[in-house]
Design a protein around this motif. Structure first.
Motif, PDB file in Angstrom:
ATOM      1  N   TYR A 476       0.843  -1.199   0.000  1.00  0.00           N
ATOM      2  CA  TYR A 476       0.000   0.000   0.000  1.00  0.00           C
ATOM      3  C   TYR A 476       0.879   1.250   0.000  1.00  0.00           C
ATOM      4  O   TYR A 476       2.094   1.182   0.215  1.00  0.00           O
ATOM      5  CB  TYR A 476      -0.954   0.004   1.194  1.00  0.00           C
ATOM      6  CG  TYR A 476      -0.272  -0.014   2.542  1.00  0.00           C
ATOM      7  CD1 TYR A 476       0.007   1.177   3.229  1.00  0.00           C
ATOM      8  CD2 TYR A 476       0.090  -1.215   3.149  1.00  0.00           C
ATOM      9  CE1 TYR A 476       0.637   1.165   4.470  1.00  0.00           C
ATOM     10  CE2 TYR A 476       0.715  -1.233   4.386  1.00  0.00           C
ATOM     11  CZ  TYR A 476       0.984  -0.045   5.041  1.00  0.00           C
ATOM     12  OH  TYR A 476       1.603  -0.053   6.260  1.00  0.00           O
ATOM     13  N   ASN A 480       1.436  10.497   0.730  1.00  0.00           N
ATOM     14  CA  ASN A 480       0.710  11.098  -0.377  1.00  0.00           C
ATOM     15  C   ASN A 480       1.631  11.319  -1.579  1.00  0.00           C
ATOM     16  O   ASN A 480       2.786  11.722  -1.429  1.00  0.00           O
ATOM     17  CB  ASN A 480       0.092  12.433   0.036  1.00  0.00           C
ATOM     18  CG  ASN A 480      -1.068  12.252   1.019  1.00  0.00           C
ATOM     19  OD1 ASN A 480      -1.564  11.138   1.205  1.00  0.00           O
ATOM     20  ND2 ASN A 480      -1.493  13.345   1.641  1.00  0.00           N
ATOM     21  N   THR A 526      -7.163   5.871  -4.448  1.00  0.00           N
ATOM     22  CA  THR A 526      -7.993   7.015  -4.105  1.00  0.00           C
ATOM     23  C   THR A 526      -7.179   8.294  -4.295  1.00  0.00           C
ATOM     24  O   THR A 526      -6.055   8.401  -3.770  1.00  0.00           O
ATOM     25  CB  THR A 526      -8.479   6.927  -2.656  1.00  0.00           C
ATOM     26  OG1 THR A 526      -9.229   5.723  -2.489  1.00  0.00           O
ATOM     27  CG2 THR A 526      -9.345   8.125  -2.294  1.00  0.00           C
ATOM     28  N   ARG A 528      -7.258  12.797  -4.429  1.00  0.00           N
ATOM     29  CA  ARG A 528      -7.939  14.034  -4.052  1.00  0.00           C
ATOM     30  C   ARG A 528      -7.720  15.048  -5.162  1.00  0.00           C
ATOM     31  O   ARG A 528      -6.602  15.171  -5.690  1.00  0.00           O
ATOM     32  CB  ARG A 528      -7.388  14.561  -2.738  1.00  0.00           C
ATOM     33  CG  ARG A 528      -8.186  15.732  -2.182  1.00  0.00           C
ATOM     34  CD  ARG A 528      -7.758  16.047  -0.783  1.00  0.00           C
ATOM     35  NE  ARG A 528      -8.635  17.045  -0.170  1.00  0.00           N
ATOM     36  CZ  ARG A 528      -8.597  17.386   1.100  1.00  0.00           C
ATOM     37  NH1 ARG A 528      -7.715  16.830   1.920  1.00  0.00           N
ATOM     38  NH2 ARG A 528      -9.437  18.296   1.587  1.00  0.00           N
ATOM     39  N   PHE A 561     -12.963  13.551  -3.882  1.00  0.00           N
ATOM     40  CA  PHE A 561     -12.179  12.310  -3.920  1.00  0.00           C
ATOM     41  C   PHE A 561     -12.656  11.461  -5.083  1.00  0.00           C
ATOM     42  O   PHE A 561     -13.864  11.294  -5.284  1.00  0.00           O
ATOM     43  CB  PHE A 561     -12.304  11.538  -2.600  1.00  0.00           C
ATOM     44  CG  PHE A 561     -11.698  12.258  -1.437  1.00  0.00           C
ATOM     45  CD1 PHE A 561     -10.327  12.160  -1.177  1.00  0.00           C
ATOM     46  CD2 PHE A 561     -12.473  13.036  -0.588  1.00  0.00           C
ATOM     47  CE1 PHE A 561      -9.768  12.818  -0.105  1.00  0.00           C
ATOM     48  CE2 PHE A 561     -11.905  13.697   0.485  1.00  0.00           C
ATOM     49  CZ  PHE A 561     -10.550  13.599   0.723  1.00  0.00           C
ATOM     50  N   SER A 563     -11.993   7.666  -6.896  1.00  0.00           N
ATOM     51  CA  SER A 563     -11.406   6.339  -6.682  1.00  0.00           C
ATOM     52  C   SER A 563     -11.477   5.520  -7.960  1.00  0.00           C
ATOM     53  O   SER A 563     -12.486   5.557  -8.685  1.00  0.00           O
ATOM     54  CB  SER A 563     -12.132   5.596  -5.558  1.00  0.00           C
ATOM     55  OG  SER A 563     -11.973   6.264  -4.331  1.00  0.00           O
ATOM     56  N   LYS A 565     -10.552   1.460  -9.370  1.00  0.00           N
ATOM     57  CA  LYS A 565     -10.245   0.098  -8.903  1.00  0.00           C
ATOM     58  C   LYS A 565     -10.395  -0.867 -10.068  1.00  0.00           C
ATOM     59  O   LYS A 565     -11.094  -0.579 -11.061  1.00  0.00           O
ATOM     60  CB  LYS A 565     -11.157  -0.299  -7.760  1.00  0.00           C
ATOM     61  CG  LYS A 565     -12.643  -0.249  -8.071  1.00  0.00           C
ATOM     62  CD  LYS A 565     -13.473  -0.585  -6.856  1.00  0.00           C
ATOM     63  CE  LYS A 565     -14.966  -0.538  -7.150  1.00  0.00           C
ATOM     64  NZ  LYS A 565     -15.419   0.836  -7.443  1.00  0.00           N
ATOM     65  N   GLN A 591      -3.859   9.479  -2.318  1.00  0.00           N
ATOM     66  CA  GLN A 591      -3.985   9.516  -0.873  1.00  0.00           C
ATOM     67  C   GLN A 591      -3.320   8.285  -0.218  1.00  0.00           C
ATOM     68  O   GLN A 591      -3.481   7.148  -0.666  1.00  0.00           O
ATOM     69  CB  GLN A 591      -5.457   9.554  -0.461  1.00  0.00           C
ATOM     70  CG  GLN A 591      -6.184  10.784  -0.995  1.00  0.00           C
ATOM     71  CD  GLN A 591      -5.576  12.061  -0.442  1.00  0.00           C
ATOM     72  OE1 GLN A 591      -5.745  12.380   0.734  1.00  0.00           O
ATOM     73  NE2 GLN A 591      -4.877  12.813  -1.272  1.00  0.00           N
ATOM     74  N   ALA A 595      -6.023   1.444   3.688  1.00  0.00           N
ATOM     75  CA  ALA A 595      -7.412   1.160   3.320  1.00  0.00           C
ATOM     76  C   ALA A 595      -7.860   1.878   2.059  1.00  0.00           C
ATOM     77  O   ALA A 595      -8.906   1.531   1.503  1.00  0.00           O
ATOM     78  CB  ALA A 595      -8.336   1.539   4.478  1.00  0.00           C
ATOM     79  N   VAL A 596      -7.071   2.884   1.601  1.00  0.00           N
ATOM     80  CA  VAL A 596      -7.570   3.701   0.490  1.00  0.00           C
ATOM     81  C   VAL A 596      -6.741   3.558  -0.787  1.00  0.00           C
ATOM     82  O   VAL A 596      -7.259   3.834  -1.885  1.00  0.00           O
ATOM     83  CB  VAL A 596      -7.630   5.195   0.897  1.00  0.00           C
ATOM     84  CG1 VAL A 596      -8.659   5.391   1.995  1.00  0.00           C
ATOM     85  CG2 VAL A 596      -6.274   5.709   1.345  1.00  0.00           C
ATOM     86  N   THR A 597      -5.473   3.163  -0.690  1.00  0.00           N
ATOM     87  CA  THR A 597      -4.647   2.950  -1.892  1.00  0.00           C
ATOM     88  C   THR A 597      -3.790   1.706  -1.652  1.00  0.00           C
ATOM     89  O   THR A 597      -2.817   1.742  -0.888  1.00  0.00           O
ATOM     90  CB  THR A 597      -3.750   4.162  -2.188  1.00  0.00           C
ATOM     91  OG1 THR A 597      -4.577   5.328  -2.342  1.00  0.00           O
ATOM     92  CG2 THR A 597      -2.950   3.944  -3.450  1.00  0.00           C
TER      93      THR A 597
END
Length: 605
Positions: A476, A480, A526, A528, A561, A563, A565, A591, A595-597
């Protein structure tokens, strides 16, 4: 038939008794006495026995263990009449000005070879003999038998040892046949029993084995052979110890040999079995401190059973070398053997199987019920990297290994650019390597590791190189990452949660497959951005190519945001790599956070 004059027969018997009792028998006087008694000898000797000069067994007579009311000289007469054995001390004394035992041993062998007798057992009953030049054996069936097994004295101070032949010369101590004669078979059936051979000559070279060096036995006789067999075979070594030769045993066209309870200590090469050395059997061989304990070069049908290979080899030489081993009939079979690597030195591999670039592959090499007594790793580095290093070999079977295989780097290494190479492992695996692989591919050739693993749920068959852990990566982004508009940018998955087989490089954010197969790739990213419409694409790139292999996602969003996938099955070859990149029409910031990338790979086939 009784003699015509009984009184004359008794008088001659009395003369013989007088000779035996009053004088030490020489060979000449003995024969004269036997000649004088003539036909009375048989009855006369029976009379002597009845008068209390009892019989002795062969061991009692040879080792001078007198029985009740026994006179060993009587048995000397009986032995020489019956052609039972030759005692070197009694029958072939040193003749001045001889300073060692070379001459009398040569005379004894010559007598055996030329006398036409079936008396072919030569007993050596002293503790130490000194031989300065080669003893040639040119006839069949000669047996040389010592007092008992072991050195007469050893460094621990024990003195109950056996017969030792100290070889002070160069070349062979015992040489069977002539070097230029192929398939001569003239000296078959040579036997050494309860003998220690030690090279003690002045021409020395250094061993590489640290065990030998630390024990003060770090040199060997240059150009020496304990036993050298030229094209004969049927050699038997029983309870024999061979020390500090360049070659302990050397054979060429030497077949149907048996080596029982043989010790090979501190030799450059303990045993060399060359071309056409077929059907040799090694039982309870014990080796220690040799640069190479066993070198097999073209030999076939070798059976190595219940043997112990202890602290042999060095950084430049393997304890066991197998070369030029071609047809399926040229088998080498190791059964219930002990392979030990100590902590005093490092080995690349315990067994080296290599035939060279232009040779056919070695075949039919089996290691069954092996005990790998491999010392613990030092600072994370193994004492011995590999049990077997394979170069140009197939049909190699490792059927169960126990003790400490996990102290190896890997069980097997494949080297070179040979094709094909194959090793099969069978066993109940209760050990594993950190990356889940049993082998390393160190070359560019075709290599296959086949595993048959016995579990409580049955037999697991697997042709991949892994044994327990499939490829699995979970990484992961933990910082940033800004992404410029209008170009493909590699996503930096800089932190690893899992990587079973060390296939993901966080510095380059690339995955490199160790084995060919199908890999399932999952990516979630994810970003921004400014509150404006934006388009983002997610792609897979192989071999650092700037051109996408495939797009996993292509989407638009006006949210703060955005995302992206995707999941995709990808077929990869061994050592093929890929990475994940993103394209966006507007500037964004990837980001950080597990859990997000994130990124994951698992091998599914």
């Amino acid at each position: 038939m009784m003699p015509s004059d009984p009184q004359k027969g008794f008088r001659e018997n009395a003369d013989l008794i007088h000779v035996i009792q009053e004088k030490k028998l020489s060979r000449r006087k003995l024969l004269m006495s036997l000649g004088r008694t003539g036909a009375v000898a048989a009855t006369g000797l029976g009379l002597l026995a009845s008068k209390g000069f009892g019989m002795q067994s062969v061991p009692d007579a040879v080792y001078d263990n007198a029985g009740s009311n026994a006179d060993p000289r009587i048995d000397t007469i009986l032995r020489k009449q019956g052609h039972l054995w030759i005692d070197l001390e009694e029958d072939f004394p040193v003749i001045p000005p001889e300073s060692d035992d070379t001459g009398r041993l040569m005379r004894a062998v010559a007598h055996i070879e030329t006398s036409g007798t079936n008396n072919r057992k030569l007993y050596l009953t002293k503790s130490d003999y000194f031989i300065s030049s080669t003893i040639h054996i040119r006839k069949r069936g000669i047996q040389i038998i010592g007092l008992r097994h072991g050195r007469p004295t050893d460094p621990s101070g024990k003195t109950e040892g056996g017969t030792r032949i100290n070889y002070t010369g160069t070349g062979a101590c015992f040489e069977l046949g002539e070097p230029a004669t192929e398939f001569a078979d003239t000296a078959q059936g040579f036997t050494l029993d309860h003998i220690t051979l030690t090279s003690t000559g002045s021409t020395r070279l250094s061993l590489n084995n640290p065990m030998a060096i630390s024990a003060g036995r770090g040199n060997y006789g240059a150009g020496t052979y304990g036993v050298k067999d030229n094209n004969n075979g049927n050699v038997e070594l029983r309870n024999v110890q061979i020390e500090r030769f360049e070659y302990g045993f050397w054979g060429m066209y030497s077949d149907v040999n048996t080596f029982d309870l043989v010790n090979l200590f501190y030799n450059k090469v303990g045993m060399f079995l060359g071309l056409a050395c077929s059907q040799n059997t090694l039982r309870e061989l014990y080796t220690i401190g040799n640069d190479t304990a066993l070198w097999i070069k073209g030999a076939s049908g070798l059976r190595v059973q219940d043997c112990q290979f202890v602290k042999d080899g060095s950084q430049s030489s393997a304890p066991i070398i197998i070369e030029d081993h071609h047809s399926p009939y040229d088998s080498v079979f190791f059964h219930r053997c002990w392979f030990e690597a100590g902590s005093s030195h490092r080995l690349d591999s315990f067994v080296q199987i290599s035939c060279g670039a232009n040779a056919e592959p070695s075949k039919s090499i089996v290691f069954r019920d092996s005990c790998l007594a491999i010392g613990a790793k030092v600072n994370g580095e193994p004492i011995c990297k590999y049990f077997v290093r394979v170069g140009n070999a197939s049909q190699v079977l490792i059927d169960e290994v126990t003790a400490f295989p996990h102290n190896l780097k890997k069980l097997v290494a494949f080297e070179g650019n040979y094709s094909p190479q194959r090793v099969t492992f069978r066993g109940c695996v209760d050990w594993d390597y950190g990356d889940g692989f049993m082998d390393d591919k160190l070359g560019t050739g075709e290599a296959k590791m086949i595993t048959h693993i016995y579990t409580s749920e049955g037999v697991v068959f697997n042709e991949s190189l892994t044994i327990k852990k499939p490829s699995f990566v979970h990484a992961y982004t933990d910082v940033n990452q800004p992404v410029s508009a209008g170009k493909l940018t590699k996503i930096a998955f800089s932190s690893i949660r899992s990587d079973h087989n060390n296939e993901f490089n966080p510095l380059t954010s690339s995955f490199k497959a160790k084995t060919s197969g199908i890999y399932l790739i999952t990516v979630f990213v994810t970003c921004r951005q400014q509150l404006q419409a934006n388009r983002m694409k997610l792609s897979i790139h192989t071999a650092n190519s700037s051109t996408p292999l495939v797009y996993m996602d292509d989407m638009q969003s006006e949210s703060e945001f955005i995302s992206s996938k995707g999941t995709f099955p990808l077929k990869l070859n061994s050592n093929e790599l890929f990475d994940i990149r993103v394209f966006t029409e507007k500037t964004v910031t990837i980001q950080a956070g597990e859990a997000v990338t994130y990124f994951s790979v698992i091998k599914i086939s």
